[in-house]
Scaffold this motif. Structure first.
Motif, short mmCIF file in Angstrom:
data_model
loop_
_atom_site.label_atom_id
_atom_site.label_comp_id
_atom_site.label_asym_id
_atom_site.label_seq_id
_atom_site.Cartn_x
_atom_site.Cartn_y
_atom_site.Cartn_z
N PRO A 86 0.84 -1.20 0.00
CA PRO A 86 0.00 0.00 0.00
C PRO A 86 0.88 1.25 0.00
O PRO A 86 1.85 1.32 0.76
CB PRO A 86 -0.76 -0.09 1.33
N TYR A 114 6.07 5.68 8.40
CA TYR A 114 7.02 6.79 8.16
C TYR A 114 6.82 7.32 6.72
O TYR A 114 5.69 7.52 6.29
CB TYR A 114 8.47 6.33 8.38
N SER A 136 -2.95 2.09 -4.13
CA SER A 136 -3.50 3.10 -3.24
C SER A 136 -5.01 2.91 -3.12
O SER A 136 -5.68 2.61 -4.11
CB SER A 136 -3.22 4.51 -3.81
N GLY A 138 -7.02 5.34 -2.22
CA GLY A 138 -7.73 6.60 -2.46
C GLY A 138 -6.81 7.80 -2.41
O GLY A 138 -5.68 7.71 -1.91
N TYR A 140 -5.98 10.40 -0.69
CA TYR A 140 -5.83 11.08 0.60
C TYR A 140 -4.65 10.39 1.27
O TYR A 140 -4.24 9.31 0.86
CB TYR A 140 -7.10 10.93 1.47
N LEU A 142 -2.75 8.62 4.42
CA LEU A 142 -2.84 7.96 5.73
C LEU A 142 -1.47 8.00 6.41
O LEU A 142 -0.50 8.49 5.82
CB LEU A 142 -3.31 6.51 5.53
#
Ligand SMILES: N#Cc1c(-c2ccc3cc[nH]c3c2)n[nH]c1N
Length: 243
Positions: A86, A114, A136, A138, A140, A142
């Motif tokens: 991810p 990190y 990914s 979306g 945004y 994380l």
């Protein structure tokens, strides 16, 4: 299907053993192993990160630790997994991705934290002929990959035979035909002055199917015109075009 997850926060993946996914594991449809990346450190501080070459903020996850962890987890099962990393810089994870991965014998998720994992870990795995997907969930940002793994594992496992009580659910849910699902209703017939659309109570299955398709087309056109534009010509019949 075997699923391995490597992370510095194993507890973050505990929800995978709850509810539907927990029942799939109990039924033997899925084998899940969550591994603590720090088990492959050798220093007293169990360091998994270091400063980025070229400077810049944050830290990068060390290739040595990840290399040892991946080698060890890969060796625990003869089946070659799709390795999933991810990352906000990955290709979009979609329902089509979930359907593709649902056919895999084994998935191995590498959860970064990190500023991410040293790129050489992915490059080394690919160089050894292992399939690696950087994805990914979306647009945004994380703080790590674990939340994304919860999302992706649920989207994939629900598609496995025997997991959903009613397989038709997976065939009719949003995105399965390229459209968003329309509105759903249950009893009572009227609630706070709002009535269930009469067609749904008519028993006329053809009319109900047409109404549901029209609502799906309407909702998709309003909320995700990009999905409508991406539909192949053959996906819309004459009645759809009349809508
Ligand atoms: N997938 C995904 C992500 C992430 C993500 C994934 C891994 C790490 C490791 C450090 N920070 C991360 C963010 N952010 N937004 C997404 N859609």
């Amino acid at each position: 299907m075997r699923i391995d997850v490597i992370t510095i926060f194993p507890g973050y993946l505990a929800p995978l053993r709850e509810a539907l996914l927990g029942r799939a594991i109990a039924a033997g449809l899925v084998d899940l192993d969550v591994h603590d990346l720090r088990d492959w450190t050798h220093d007293v501080h169990q360091a998994v990160d270091d400063a980025p070459y070229g400077g810049g903020p944050g830290m990068v996850m060390r290739p040595q630790v990840w290399g040892e962890a991946l080698d060890a987890v890969l060796a625990r099962d003869a089946r070659t997994p799709r390795i999933v990393v991810p990352t906000p810089a990955g290709r979009p994870f979609t329902q089509a991705t979930a359907q593709e991965w649902a056919g895999a014998e084994r998935l191995l998720f590498a959860c970064g934290r990190y500023e991410g994992i040293d790129q050489r870990v992915v490059d080394d795995a690919r160089g050894r002929g292992l399939p690696v997907d950087e994805v990914s969930i979306g647009d945004y940002v994380l703080v790590g990959g674990e939340a994304a793994v919860l999302v992706m594992v649920e989207a994939v496992v629900r598609l496995l035979p025997g997991v959903l009580g009613n397989p038709a659910s997976a065939e009719q849910d949003s995105f399965s035909d390229g459209l968003l699902e329309g509105p759903a209703y249950t009893r009572p017939e009227t609630w706070r002055g709002l009535a269930v659309p009469e067609v749904l109570r008519s028993g006329n299955h053809a009319a109900i199917a047409r109404w549901r398709r029209d609502r799906a087309l309407e909702r998709t056109a309003q909320r995700r015109p990009d999905l409508l534009a991406a539909l192949p010509e053959r996906a819309l019949d004459k009645a759809d075009r009349a809508f």
